[in-house]
Design a protein around this motif. Structure first.
Motif, PDB file in Angstrom:
ATOM      1  N   GLY A  33     117.600 -61.231-108.665  1.00 42.46           N
ATOM      2  CA  GLY A  33     118.769 -61.498-109.490  1.00 42.46           C
ATOM      3  C   GLY A  33     118.336 -61.658-110.928  1.00 42.46           C
ATOM      4  N   PRO A  48     123.110 -62.370-108.877  1.00 41.11           N
ATOM      5  CA  PRO A  48     122.327 -61.801-107.783  1.00 41.11           C
ATOM      6  C   PRO A  48     122.520 -60.285-107.739  1.00 41.11           C
ATOM      7  CG  PRO A  48     123.734 -63.598-107.010  1.00 41.11           C
ATOM      8  CD  PRO A  48     124.166 -63.250-108.400  1.00 41.11           C
ATOM      9  N   SER A 120     121.765 -69.012-104.086  1.00 42.80           N
ATOM     10  CA  SER A 120     121.157 -68.244-105.162  1.00 42.80           C
ATOM     11  C   SER A 120     119.707 -67.924-104.823  1.00 42.80           C
ATOM     12  CB  SER A 120     121.206 -69.037-106.475  1.00 42.80           C
ATOM     13  OG  SER A 120     120.553 -68.318-107.499  1.00 42.80           O
ATOM     14  N   PRO A 121     119.270 -66.692-105.116  1.00 43.38           N
ATOM     15  CA  PRO A 121     117.886 -66.317-104.839  1.00 43.38           C
ATOM     16  C   PRO A 121     116.912 -66.790-105.908  1.00 43.38           C
ATOM     17  CG  PRO A 121     119.030 -64.454-105.775  1.00 43.38           C
ATOM     18  CD  PRO A 121     120.050 -65.563-105.617  1.00 43.38           C
ATOM     19  N   THR A 136     111.784 -68.177-108.052  1.00 38.17           N
ATOM     20  CA  THR A 136     112.478 -67.303-107.109  1.00 38.17           C
ATOM     21  C   THR A 136     112.319 -67.827-105.693  1.00 38.17           C
ATOM     22  OG1 THR A 136     110.571 -65.876-106.731  1.00 38.17           O
ATOM     23  CG2 THR A 136     112.046 -65.276-108.558  1.00 38.17           C
TER      24      THR A 136
END
Length: 147
Positions: A33, A48, A120-121, A136
């Motif tokens: 993302g 993302p 969320s990544p 991350t």
């Protein structure tokens, strides 16, 4: 281990960045993302890669994946061109979500909880109101699974 130990430099994009340029950046840097910054230079949201796809993939294919099979291969390979002149702003969900932001002192568990809660990544690491980097999901898992 703290966020400052796991964070890396991370590219940012603005709300007015071309969605196609954002997709290229995601692909070229193999990113999960992007951090979107507002006009004031502060984090605005996380974009993302899947949100970019949602804008590019025709709605009828999202609603019924079987319909994607009826599109011939030559045209199916070009679906990202649907992004055209759209911007990152148009890729973002209409309803803003919690912004996954942490300070450099956040623990690994705090980061993991934030990622899980916000789906969320990545988490933007902010210091003095500016993006200092990001953690991350991949780096978080790499760290925790090697302990």
């Amino acid at each position: 281990m703290r966020a400052r130990d796991l964070m890396t430099d991370f590219p940012t994009v603005s709300l007015d960045t071309s969605a196609l340029d954002a997709a290229r950046l995601l692909a070229e840097r193999d990113l999960p993302g992007l951090i979107v910054i507002g006009g004031d230079g502060r984090p605005h949201s996380i974009l993302p890669g899947t949100q970019v796809l949602r804008l590019a993939v025709p709605a009828y294919c999202q609603d019924d994946p079987a319909l994607a099979r009826v599109v011939d291969e030559a045209h199916a390979d070009l679906f990202l061109r649907r992004l055209g002149t759209r911007t990152v702003r148009e890729c973002l969900p209409e309803q803003p979500r919690e912004l996954p932001v942490a300070d450099p002192k956040a623990t690994v568990l705090e980061l993991a909880a934030l990622m899980a809660r916000t789906r969320s990544p990545l988490v933007a690491i902010v210091e003095a109101g500016r993006v200092a980097g990001a953690v991350t999901l991949q780096s978080l898992l790499d760290h925790t699974l090697t302990l």
